[in-house]
Write a protein that holds these residues in place. Sequence first.
Motif, mmCIF file in Angstrom:
data_model
loop_
_atom_site.group_PDB
_atom_site.id
_atom_site.type_symbol
_atom_site.label_atom_id
_atom_site.label_comp_id
_atom_site.label_asym_id
_atom_site.label_seq_id
_atom_site.Cartn_x
_atom_site.Cartn_y
_atom_site.Cartn_z
ATOM 1 N N LYS A 11 -18.418 -35.274 -13.149
ATOM 2 C CA LYS A 11 -17.724 -34.250 -13.946
ATOM 3 C C LYS A 11 -18.004 -34.376 -15.431
ATOM 4 C CE LYS A 11 -13.816 -33.647 -10.791
ATOM 5 N NZ LYS A 11 -12.381 -33.934 -10.576
ATOM 6 N N GLN A 12 -18.578 -35.508 -15.829
ATOM 7 C CA GLN A 12 -18.840 -35.770 -17.246
ATOM 8 C C GLN A 12 -17.547 -35.677 -18.059
ATOM 9 O OE1 GLN A 12 -22.287 -36.339 -18.893
ATOM 10 N NE2 GLN A 12 -22.216 -37.249 -16.862
ATOM 11 N N GLN A 13 -16.536 -36.316 -17.506
ATOM 12 C CA GLN A 13 -15.222 -36.348 -18.161
ATOM 13 C C GLN A 13 -14.611 -37.737 -17.985
ATOM 14 O OE1 GLN A 13 -12.760 -33.411 -16.273
ATOM 15 N NE2 GLN A 13 -13.666 -31.713 -17.396
ATOM 16 N N PHE A 14 -13.721 -38.068 -18.893
ATOM 17 C CA PHE A 14 -12.940 -39.277 -18.701
ATOM 18 C C PHE A 14 -11.869 -38.994 -17.652
ATOM 19 C CE2 PHE A 14 -14.689 -39.844 -22.970
ATOM 20 C CZ PHE A 14 -15.245 -41.106 -22.818
ATOM 21 N N VAL A 15 -11.509 -40.031 -16.901
ATOM 22 C CA VAL A 15 -10.538 -39.875 -15.823
ATOM 23 C C VAL A 15 -9.135 -40.067 -16.377
ATOM 24 C CG1 VAL A 15 -9.802 -40.754 -13.563
ATOM 25 C CG2 VAL A 15 -12.241 -40.743 -14.172
ATOM 26 N N ASP A 16 -8.312 -39.046 -16.182
ATOM 27 C CA ASP A 16 -6.893 -39.133 -16.556
ATOM 28 C C ASP A 16 -6.687 -39.552 -18.010
ATOM 29 O OD1 ASP A 16 -6.212 -38.430 -13.959
ATOM 30 O OD2 ASP A 16 -6.122 -40.519 -13.283
ATOM 31 N N ASP A 17 -7.505 -39.067 -18.887
ATOM 32 C CA ASP A 17 -7.300 -39.364 -20.307
ATOM 33 C C ASP A 17 -7.644 -38.131 -21.137
ATOM 34 O OD1 ASP A 17 -7.215 -40.377 -22.933
ATOM 35 O OD2 ASP A 17 -7.623 -42.398 -22.194
ATOM 36 N N ASP A 18 -6.659 -37.305 -21.281
ATOM 37 C CA ASP A 18 -6.805 -36.037 -21.988
ATOM 38 C C ASP A 18 -7.311 -36.234 -23.421
ATOM 39 O OD1 ASP A 18 -6.053 -33.353 -23.048
ATOM 40 O OD2 ASP A 18 -4.449 -34.520 -23.975
ATOM 41 N N GLU A 19 -6.827 -37.298 -24.028
ATOM 42 C CA GLU A 19 -7.188 -37.539 -25.423
ATOM 43 C C GLU A 19 -8.658 -37.929 -25.559
ATOM 44 O OE1 GLU A 19 -3.595 -39.095 -27.445
ATOM 45 O OE2 GLU A 19 -5.036 -40.630 -28.027
ATOM 46 N N ALA A 20 -9.098 -38.791 -24.678
ATOM 47 C CA ALA A 20 -10.514 -39.194 -24.712
ATOM 48 C C ALA A 20 -11.407 -37.992 -24.424
ATOM 49 C CB ALA A 20 -10.759 -40.308 -23.700
ATOM 50 N N ASN A 21 -10.947 -37.127 -23.534
ATOM 51 C CA ASN A 21 -11.759 -35.949 -23.205
ATOM 52 C C ASN A 21 -11.937 -35.014 -24.400
ATOM 53 O OD1 ASN A 21 -12.726 -36.337 -20.589
ATOM 54 N ND2 ASN A 21 -10.694 -35.905 -19.742
ATOM 55 N N ARG A 22 -11.041 -35.058 -25.332
ATOM 56 C CA ARG A 22 -11.221 -34.241 -26.537
ATOM 57 C C ARG A 22 -12.426 -34.716 -27.342
ATOM 58 N NH1 ARG A 22 -5.366 -32.715 -28.948
ATOM 59 N NH2 ARG A 22 -4.153 -32.832 -27.039
ATOM 60 N N LEU A 23 -12.772 -35.991 -27.168
ATOM 61 C CA LEU A 23 -13.856 -36.574 -27.957
ATOM 62 C C LEU A 23 -15.219 -36.465 -27.272
ATOM 63 C CD1 LEU A 23 -11.989 -39.780 -29.215
ATOM 64 C CD2 LEU A 23 -12.100 -37.523 -30.266
ATOM 65 N N VAL A 24 -15.228 -35.775 -26.139
ATOM 66 C CA VAL A 24 -16.488 -35.596 -25.407
ATOM 67 C C VAL A 24 -17.440 -34.674 -26.176
ATOM 68 C CG1 VAL A 24 -17.420 -34.504 -23.310
ATOM 69 C CG2 VAL A 24 -15.574 -36.164 -23.132
ATOM 70 N N ASP A 25 -16.875 -33.839 -27.046
ATOM 71 C CA ASP A 25 -17.722 -32.901 -27.799
ATOM 72 C C ASP A 25 -16.999 -32.520 -29.097
ATOM 73 O OD1 ASP A 25 -20.062 -31.403 -28.133
ATOM 74 O OD2 ASP A 25 -19.230 -29.626 -27.177
ATOM 75 N N VAL A 26 -17.715 -31.785 -29.942
ATOM 76 C CA VAL A 26 -17.099 -31.249 -31.166
ATOM 77 C C VAL A 26 -17.329 -29.740 -31.218
ATOM 78 C CG1 VAL A 26 -17.339 -33.325 -32.589
ATOM 79 C CG2 VAL A 26 -19.204 -31.682 -32.496
ATOM 80 N N ALA A 27 -16.409 -29.036 -31.850
ATOM 81 C CA ALA A 27 -16.619 -27.598 -32.075
ATOM 82 C C ALA A 27 -17.656 -27.436 -33.177
ATOM 83 C CB ALA A 27 -15.309 -26.941 -32.482
ATOM 84 N N ARG A 28 -18.625 -26.577 -32.923
ATOM 85 C CA ARG A 28 -19.711 -26.395 -33.896
ATOM 86 C C ARG A 28 -19.411 -25.279 -34.878
ATOM 87 N NH1 ARG A 28 -20.959 -28.431 -29.511
ATOM 88 N NH2 ARG A 28 -22.208 -30.308 -29.515
ATOM 89 N N ARG A 29 -19.905 -25.489 -36.094
ATOM 90 C CA ARG A 29 -19.732 -24.472 -37.131
ATOM 91 C C ARG A 29 -20.570 -23.251 -36.766
ATOM 92 N NH1 ARG A 29 -21.448 -23.985 -43.002
ATOM 93 N NH2 ARG A 29 -23.285 -25.137 -42.321
ATOM 94 N N GLU A 30 -19.997 -22.082 -36.993
ATOM 95 C CA GLU A 30 -20.695 -20.846 -36.705
ATOM 96 C C GLU A 30 -22.002 -20.775 -37.485
ATOM 97 O OE1 GLU A 30 -17.528 -20.951 -37.936
ATOM 98 O OE2 GLU A 30 -17.947 -20.692 -40.046
ATOM 99 N N PRO A 31 -23.024 -20.169 -36.961
ATOM 100 C CA PRO A 31 -23.081 -19.439 -35.682
ATOM 101 C C PRO A 31 -23.561 -20.291 -34.510
ATOM 102 C CG PRO A 31 -25.134 -19.082 -36.845
ATOM 103 C CD PRO A 31 -24.309 -20.032 -37.705
ATOM 104 N N TRP A 32 -23.516 -21.617 -34.620
ATOM 105 C CA TRP A 32 -24.175 -22.479 -33.633
ATOM 106 C C TRP A 32 -23.301 -22.714 -32.412
ATOM 107 C CZ3 TRP A 32 -28.946 -22.279 -34.894
ATOM 108 C CH2 TRP A 32 -29.278 -22.124 -36.234
ATOM 109 N N VAL A 33 -23.870 -22.463 -31.267
ATOM 110 C CA VAL A 33 -23.158 -22.582 -29.994
ATOM 111 C C VAL A 33 -24.102 -23.218 -28.980
ATOM 112 C CG1 VAL A 33 -22.013 -21.288 -28.156
ATOM 113 C CG2 VAL A 33 -21.957 -20.389 -30.473
ATOM 114 N N ILE A 34 -23.612 -24.184 -28.220
ATOM 115 C CA ILE A 34 -24.408 -24.657 -27.074
ATOM 116 C C ILE A 34 -23.508 -24.756 -25.853
ATOM 117 C CG2 ILE A 34 -26.186 -25.907 -28.331
ATOM 118 C CD1 ILE A 34 -24.668 -28.503 -27.649
#
Lengths: 264, 414
Positions: free
Chosen positions: B391-414
């Motif tokens: 799943k490419q996620q941490f197990v049962d750790d909502d907070e750690a899952n927030r650190l899996v990625d960052v929101a990119r500045r516009e207009p960049w999206v992946i």
Amino acid sequence: MTNEGIAKMTLAAGAAAVAASKTVAAVDAAKVDEAFKTLKTYDLGADRNSLKPIDEAIIATHGDAAGRKALEKGLVDALAGGISRAAQDYVCRRLRVIGTAQSINALAALLPAEETSHIARYALERLPDAKACDAMRAALPKVSDKLKPGFIGSLGIRRDEKSVSAISKYLGSSDLLIAKAAAHSLGLIGTSTAAKALTSFAKKAPDGMKGEAADACLLCAEQLLADGNKTAAIAIYKGFQGEGVPKHVKVAATKGMLTAAAKK
Amino acid sequence: MANHKSKPKKDQSTSHGRRTFLKAAAASVALPYFIPAAALGKDGNTAPSERIVMAGIGIGNMGRGDQGAFLGRKDVQYVAVCDVKKGAREGSMNRINGKYGNKDCKGYNDFREIMARDDIDALHCATPDHWHAIIVIDACRNGKDIYCQKPETKTLREGDLMLKAARRYGRVVSGGSQRVMGDYRGTVNPCWNGDKGIIKSINVNVGPFPRESNKKGQPIPDGFDWDMWLGPAPWSPYHPHLCSGSFNINGTSWRSFKDYSGGGMTDWGAHHFGGATFAIDVRELEPEEVIFHNENGKKFATCVYPNGKLLHHNHPGRGNLHVEGTAEKGPSKPVPKYSGTGGIYGDFIDCVKTRKRPFRDIEFAVHTTTVCHLFLIAYELERSLKWDTVKQQFVDDDEANRLVDVARREPWVI
């Protein structure tokens, strides 16, 4: 964390930003209090270490709901208090990690302005509460064209099904950055509704959008397949087998077909 | 390969136009009076139509080195460079045009213009780390192979997306650590030869962690597109330390800062962890758990692989690349090698031609940077984490899952 042997302590009564009655585990409350005071005047060039007690309190309060709520309130109150852009940046980065529904209105208030929009989204995109999506979705039609691709992208990453209709409308935007973000995000959302909008658009996509539309369709097909909708995925792949399709896209669609066929 | 490409749609003045002209001329002229042997590849050179047509994106320190390696190859035709620093861009163009004795190499500020050129087969990318995923994924979706400098990813999610894009489009994507093969033979060979017994663990000592910047702005130098340099990263005022390509990680280079890099943990970590995972042969795996230790204030961490092997970071009392194995002789197996000639660069070019996976295939590179990011997140949160490799996620750790990625500045999206 300098207070030896302190398992729990009450934040100093004078803490302007953090509710005085809340507890923070194993943290030097006076230092946290001081850091929140510093935050009010914090700006570019200031010593970043002056805010470190807040960072440490965030770590120390993991699993301590009351302590976390107090810290979050402190950060949200700081945002409302007219702090500098550098301080807003600091707060949003912390709310990215600990923000809850309690933070959303304060973050949403930063979304329309070009200076603060991204850093607010930096927190909101990663904040799991569904209201974070609501805030970004509500802001999308109101923000400038320059900001729109970011919002569309964040909603795509969140796989926000409620945004499919709104995002689909941007597929035809004359601003290619918006149109490309819309296609990509629909691909990420990857539902049947998103697929319908994408495949319909891909057939008539202008030259500058053909590659992005194809890529988005392939992303969408992969998502559909992952979600068990094999028929819809195969239908998308079939659309990229004909004449005029770039070789690498045809390869991708063929591989997708084979993967789908092998999936029970 | 060059001769598989369709006719270029634009910029006919550049070398791809020239190449198309050569092909068209060869077809229309039955018997030319004189064609230099070099043009036919008969003097040991590669015929122009058989050369890999390349461009470079991000041609500062490491990019310049990478460029030199590719430029020195007879089977590469270098046609374009991209850099947001005008001086670097023009210097690089002059270098290339000087080598070829023409003006064919074009310079671009925006990499998307290179992606749009259908005559270009392959790219190398040595931008700061926060750009890698966007550029690699865009290369794949535009049907181009790419050699990407290490550390290949800036976030955990990026690695998954880069790997999927490479596989989706059947592209050759090589990571950029030449040290994995070059520097760690003294550790790798005994492990693969069985001299270290049955391997239990390896330790890597590397750092420091990246920091947040709060620097006051300075005037943006002429000819520097600061906004494009920042790209998907959060806005910041210009400061020379933020964008210096220096190899220091002491606050005077982009490698020091969290928005652009994982600090020493990813910058040197991509080498050391790459060597370590090669040595103990877990390149094809991702850890399932990262254990955070805090023993009397001494913090260190351990990644646990599905096969039980351990990868320690900064384990007290253990040196860098210290291997722990059993006393008896372990199984022996041949050590993988580069393809082609010319080290990691030749390996990439050979794989572009043969469509094999390179030694530093993006999968192995991503698995290495995943280790770096798992450690970074465990240290940031100061706790142990379980990682769901599917799943490419941490197990049962909502907070750690927030650190899996960052929101990119516009207009960049992946």
